[in-house]
Design a protein around this motif. Sequence first.
Motif, PDB file in Angstrom:
ATOM      1  N   ASP A  50      62.262  38.321  10.704  1.00 47.11           N
ATOM      2  CA  ASP A  50      63.475  37.130  10.340  1.00 47.11           C
ATOM      3  C   ASP A  50      64.239  37.020   9.759  1.00 47.11           C
ATOM      4  N   ALA A  51      64.993  37.347   8.708  1.00 46.09           N
ATOM      5  CA  ALA A  51      65.516  37.743   7.925  1.00 46.09           C
ATOM      6  C   ALA A  51      66.929  38.232   8.194  1.00 46.09           C
ATOM      7  N   PHE A  52      65.735  39.446   8.871  1.00 46.18           N
ATOM      8  CA  PHE A  52      66.991  40.764   9.801  1.00 46.18           C
ATOM      9  C   PHE A  52      67.928  39.278  11.133  1.00 46.18           C
ATOM     10  N   ILE A  53      66.757  39.160  11.636  1.00 39.53           N
ATOM     11  CA  ILE A  53      66.412  38.127  12.779  1.00 39.53           C
ATOM     12  C   ILE A  53      67.900  36.499  12.353  1.00 39.53           C
ATOM     13  N   ALA A  54      67.150  36.259  11.441  1.00 41.30           N
ATOM     14  CA  ALA A  54      68.777  35.197  11.101  1.00 41.30           C
ATOM     15  C   ALA A  54      70.218  35.331  10.509  1.00 41.30           C
ATOM     16  N   ALA A  55      70.352  36.704   9.969  1.00 40.33           N
ATOM     17  CA  ALA A  55      71.446  37.489   9.471  1.00 40.33           C
ATOM     18  C   ALA A  55      72.218  37.196  10.537  1.00 40.33           C
ATOM     19  N   VAL A  56      71.138  38.429  11.826  1.00 38.86           N
ATOM     20  CA  VAL A  56      72.353  38.886  13.500  1.00 38.86           C
ATOM     21  C   VAL A  56      72.617  37.204  14.057  1.00 38.86           C
ATOM     22  N   THR A  57      71.909  36.265  13.661  1.00 36.45           N
ATOM     23  CA  THR A  57      72.047  34.759  14.861  1.00 36.45           C
ATOM     24  C   THR A  57      73.060  34.386  14.150  1.00 36.45           C
ATOM     25  N   LYS A  58      73.313  34.511  12.893  1.00 33.15           N
ATOM     26  CA  LYS A  58      74.526  34.124  11.528  1.00 33.15           C
ATOM     27  C   LYS A  58      75.365  34.443  12.076  1.00 33.15           C
ATOM     28  N   GLU A  59      75.782  35.707  11.807  1.00 37.15           N
ATOM     29  CA  GLU A  59      77.316  36.862  12.140  1.00 37.15           C
ATOM     30  C   GLU A  59      77.510  35.854  14.005  1.00 37.15           C
ATOM     31  N   GLY A  60      76.781  35.966  14.967  1.00 41.34           N
ATOM     32  CA  GLY A  60      77.031  35.239  15.911  1.00 41.34           C
ATOM     33  C   GLY A  60      77.126  35.893  17.318  1.00 41.34           C
ATOM     34  N   ALA A  61      77.385  35.639  18.326  1.00 46.78           N
ATOM     35  CA  ALA A  61      77.584  37.080  19.986  1.00 46.78           C
ATOM     36  C   ALA A  61      78.269  37.589  19.356  1.00 46.78           C
TER      37      ALA A  61
END
Length: 119
Positions: A50-61
């Motif tokens: 979940d922390a990894f997914i949060a970091a990815v989504t924070k970085e953006g597409a």
Amino acid sequence: MSEEQAISAVVHLYVDGMAFANEGALRKAFHPNASVVGTSGGAVEWMTRDAFIAAVTKEGAAPPDAQPLMEVEMVDMTGDIASVKVIDEFAGARYSDYLSLLKVDGRWLIVNKVWHRHG
């Protein structure tokens, strides 16, 4: 679908999920108890799924027309476990990722990711 094709589909979910900040794809690719580990600036980063997914989504597409880099260099499978080495890019950097997969209830899932950032 062969086991190799099923593993490849999970790797594609993972790479596309990172490239396009697709939380659903990442949740589908990773086991809920997966860990993501690597070093950044000499310090070990140890994240939950979940922390990894949060970091990815924070970085953006990445831009919608971008073609994500995905070079699968190695796939090794024994029974219900597999290891995959994939070269990919995230947030402008190139990574070598070693993914450990486990077949759970008929589905391949990433249970561990160890990464190395190049340069």
